[in-house]
Design a protein around this motif. Sequence first.
Motif, PDB file in Angstrom:
ATOM      1  N   SER A 176       0.813  -1.219   0.000  1.00 58.24           N
ATOM      2  CA  SER A 176       0.000   0.000   0.000  1.00 58.24           C
ATOM      3  C   SER A 176       0.845   1.266   0.000  1.00 58.24           C
ATOM      4  O   SER A 176       0.499   2.258  -0.644  1.00 58.24           O
ATOM      5  CB  SER A 176      -0.926   0.010   1.222  1.00 58.24           C
ATOM      6  OG  SER A 176      -1.820  -1.079   1.180  1.00 58.24           O
ATOM      7  N   TYR A 177       1.988   1.247   0.709  1.00 57.27           N
ATOM      8  CA  TYR A 177       2.756   2.478   0.817  1.00 57.27           C
ATOM      9  C   TYR A 177       3.379   2.891  -0.520  1.00 57.27           C
ATOM     10  O   TYR A 177       3.807   4.036  -0.708  1.00 57.27           O
ATOM     11  CB  TYR A 177       3.807   2.399   1.915  1.00 57.27           C
ATOM     12  CG  TYR A 177       5.095   1.681   1.597  1.00 57.27           C
ATOM     13  CD1 TYR A 177       6.040   2.243   0.736  1.00 57.27           C
ATOM     14  CD2 TYR A 177       5.420   0.468   2.194  1.00 57.27           C
ATOM     15  CE1 TYR A 177       7.240   1.619   0.465  1.00 57.27           C
ATOM     16  CE2 TYR A 177       6.617  -0.166   1.941  1.00 57.27           C
ATOM     17  CZ  TYR A 177       7.524   0.407   1.072  1.00 57.27           C
ATOM     18  OH  TYR A 177       8.723  -0.220   0.816  1.00 57.27           O
ATOM     19  N   GLU A 220       1.681   5.818  -2.085  1.00 51.09           N
ATOM     20  CA  GLU A 220       2.187   7.087  -1.542  1.00 51.09           C
ATOM     21  C   GLU A 220       3.517   7.455  -2.176  1.00 51.09           C
ATOM     22  O   GLU A 220       3.749   8.619  -2.536  1.00 51.09           O
ATOM     23  CB  GLU A 220       2.363   6.991  -0.029  1.00 51.09           C
ATOM     24  CG  GLU A 220       1.090   7.021   0.781  1.00 51.09           C
ATOM     25  CD  GLU A 220       1.408   7.142   2.267  1.00 51.09           C
ATOM     26  OE1 GLU A 220       1.649   8.272   2.732  1.00 51.09           O
ATOM     27  OE2 GLU A 220       1.421   6.101   2.940  1.00 51.09           O
ATOM     28  N   SER A 262       2.866  10.916  -3.856  1.00 50.23           N
ATOM     29  CA  SER A 262       3.055  12.008  -2.899  1.00 50.23           C
ATOM     30  C   SER A 262       4.024  13.053  -3.451  1.00 50.23           C
ATOM     31  O   SER A 262       4.971  12.730  -4.179  1.00 50.23           O
ATOM     32  CB  SER A 262       3.590  11.467  -1.575  1.00 50.23           C
ATOM     33  OG  SER A 262       3.909  12.525  -0.696  1.00 50.23           O
ATOM     34  N   LYS A 287       9.037  12.453   2.927  1.00 51.68           N
ATOM     35  CA  LYS A 287       8.340  11.170   3.041  1.00 51.68           C
ATOM     36  C   LYS A 287       8.773  10.221   1.912  1.00 51.68           C
ATOM     37  O   LYS A 287       9.028   9.036   2.143  1.00 51.68           O
ATOM     38  CB  LYS A 287       6.823  11.384   2.976  1.00 51.68           C
ATOM     39  CG  LYS A 287       6.032  10.076   3.000  1.00 51.68           C
ATOM     40  CD  LYS A 287       4.583  10.275   2.622  1.00 51.68           C
ATOM     41  CE  LYS A 287       3.813  10.956   3.728  1.00 51.68           C
ATOM     42  NZ  LYS A 287       2.347  11.014   3.425  1.00 51.68           N
ATOM     43  N   LEU A 299      10.342   6.398   2.050  1.00 53.13           N
ATOM     44  CA  LEU A 299       9.664   5.265   1.422  1.00 53.13           C
ATOM     45  C   LEU A 299      10.522   4.640   0.321  1.00 53.13           C
ATOM     46  O   LEU A 299      10.529   3.415   0.144  1.00 53.13           O
ATOM     47  CB  LEU A 299       8.315   5.707   0.850  1.00 53.13           C
ATOM     48  CG  LEU A 299       7.275   6.179   1.873  1.00 53.13           C
ATOM     49  CD1 LEU A 299       6.008   6.640   1.166  1.00 53.13           C
ATOM     50  CD2 LEU A 299       6.947   5.069   2.871  1.00 53.13           C
TER      51      LEU A 299
END
Length: 778
Positions: A310-311, A314, A318, A323, A327
């Motif tokens: 899921s990340y 992002e 993003s 961040k 990631l």
Amino acid sequence: MQQWQLIPQYEIPQWFIDAVTPHHPNTHSTYAAQLLWQRGIRSKEALQGFIDADYYKPTPPSAFGEEMEWAIERLKTAREKGEKVTIWGDFDADGVTSTSVLWEGLGQFFSQDIQLDYYIPNRMIESHGLHCRGIDRVAASKTKLIVTCDTGSTNLEEINYAADLNIDIIVTDHHTLPDTRPPVVAIINPRYLPEDHPLYHLSGVAVAYKLVEAMYDALPHIPQQPLENLLDLVAIGLIADLVQLSGDCRYLAQRGIQQLRKQAKPNTAYRPGVSRLLEFCKRTGDRPTDISFGLGPRINAVSRIHGDASYVVELLTSRDKEKCDRLASETELANTRRKSLQKDTTESVKSKVELLDLSTTSVIVLEDPQWQGGVLGLVAGQIAQEYGRPTILLSSSETETGLVLARGSARSVNNIDLYQLVKSQAHLLHRFGGHPFAAGLSLALEDLPLFSAGINQQLKQQIAGANLTSNITADIEVKVSELGQKLFREFNIIEPCGMGNPVPKFLIKDCYFKNVWHNNIEDRKGNKIQYIKTTFNILDDSVTKGFPGVWWGHYKDEIPLDIKCDVIAELDFNSYKGQYEVRLIDLRQTIDNFSLHSLQPRNEIIIDLRQEAEAMNNIQNYNSASIIVDKCPLTWNELQQKYRKAVTYNKKLILAYNPPETISPKNLWRELIGIAKYLSRTEKTVSKEQIKTKLNLSDLTFDLGLQALGKIGFIYNQQEDSYQFIWQQARIEPDSNVVIEDFLDAIAEEQFQQKYFATIPTNIIDNFCCSLNILKVE
């Protein structure tokens, strides 16, 4: 081993070469013209549309007809009513980029995290597709509409379950269709279109993009972000998913790579996560290989290692640089672990393949509870290519209900329709889905023998004795002196490459190697990763200085020195080293008069001394120009390795073994117990090789024997290769009979194999081993 083929070389009209030349000045363009002509580009109009996306007219979303209209109307209704919409994605690169395109694209029309959400199944525990537990979670968030991407076409039971919860579904997918249309609001799947339709080969991310494009057309004044900003994500998913890059697929990939280039430049980048990934893989985003060997594997690695991807949405969407840096670092670490895990799993799988009789095996089906499901698809692809057979690898675990399920991945080879092959055993399957080249499946472990037998029988009937050996096709033949920037630019004309438009491969004949070395690659911190590559310089009679090259996943001992070879390879640019280099695909010893050591006639390679009482004395008559097999082999792989060495180094292969004297498996078990008791009583130690020699055990049966001894009360201490046994009679375990039976069965199988290899005629050995090693260019 794989069969080599060289595509026929056409006489290219001069007008066509002249038409190609302006696209790549300062080159001869003859190789570029040859590649394009081979691939059906034979007019000026087709050439322009193939090379330059500006000349291609993309197909509008309306080509999906009323299904697209229904989808847009339902989304507009959800927007007007303020209904919660959840994107249901998938965990591979195509699925994650599909989710990202819908999250960012539909996010122009719905408030993210309030009216719009996404759900990606966990690879480790949920597998592909819709499932009822996830639907319950989505329903609890008051979702009224699910939009799937890269999944959902065949989830009929789950679609009905969602309907019972008053949840509507729009399916966007590209996988195989069910026999009847599912009861959904709309299903946008290019498989409903004719096979020659320009949208037919769209991947999941491209279908998702078409849905967003239709929303932009329907509500043009609402979006604040240009639609083309999504195209870099589309290119990543398209190329990573290995779909055929023709029609709109090629157009979207071309446009997407134009957008991807921007992410490598600080003044044009708008995706800090993609920019950071490009930095980690030392790529610039201007070539498809930057995706297939860089971004794609890293995105896929997250679910392969962690399960939850899921990340990554992002990371891809993003705009928060801090961040995204964090990631991206997590993603890079996952890819490092994936490489090591893939290598270990491949070695484990190959050890099991060695125990198969490949002469009677059409589909390789293997299971091991220790294998991690995340890398099974990658390893299955490797095994399928290496052994020329569709491969299904599974890992088993117990479910909450107590049922032991085997889950895994399947990969095809030789254009065998894997989806239909697996579907033929649907009555045994818990779940399955996919397409002709790859599939995912699960079934009860107890049904695995029936499944394996059934799918092998099904393929045998289909191929009716055809050769399963896979092919490597070379497009052109070149000299080492032609390698470099100019040839690279000529090859570059057909990019982006993928299914239906593969990376050009070239044949180099009569070449040899220098400066051959292998090493483990390193991660970004300089730590060694258990993933091998061999580097070398390649030469032929056209040069005096070698050209650099690399062979991924192979050791230096696999490259013969001082012997002329033929190779099939690709040409690449190593942006980290700033040099062009050969990427080796396969090699073999040269089979013609120009080789340094001519191959001897096949029927003179093997000398059979197996039935001669004075065999060991007769060996003395042969000098060091011989490869001697003095111990009865247990597998074809053992014998084939010796055969290959004899062929490579122009030596004789001497069979000087006889079957060892055998005792029954039960008596052998009693002897093993006696040895353990004696060593326990005397407190002496013994080496592994002493026990193996005494009882004629292999590494496998030795290990099984240790496990069996452990179940009846023995423990052992190991120091390097020495073992000491301690008897604890009270420690007998309840499942000891099962483990002992496994040991006895393995002993019986090895004894049978030894009898087989003690009597098998040399012509069968020669034919089998030769078919795996010496394959001429056709």
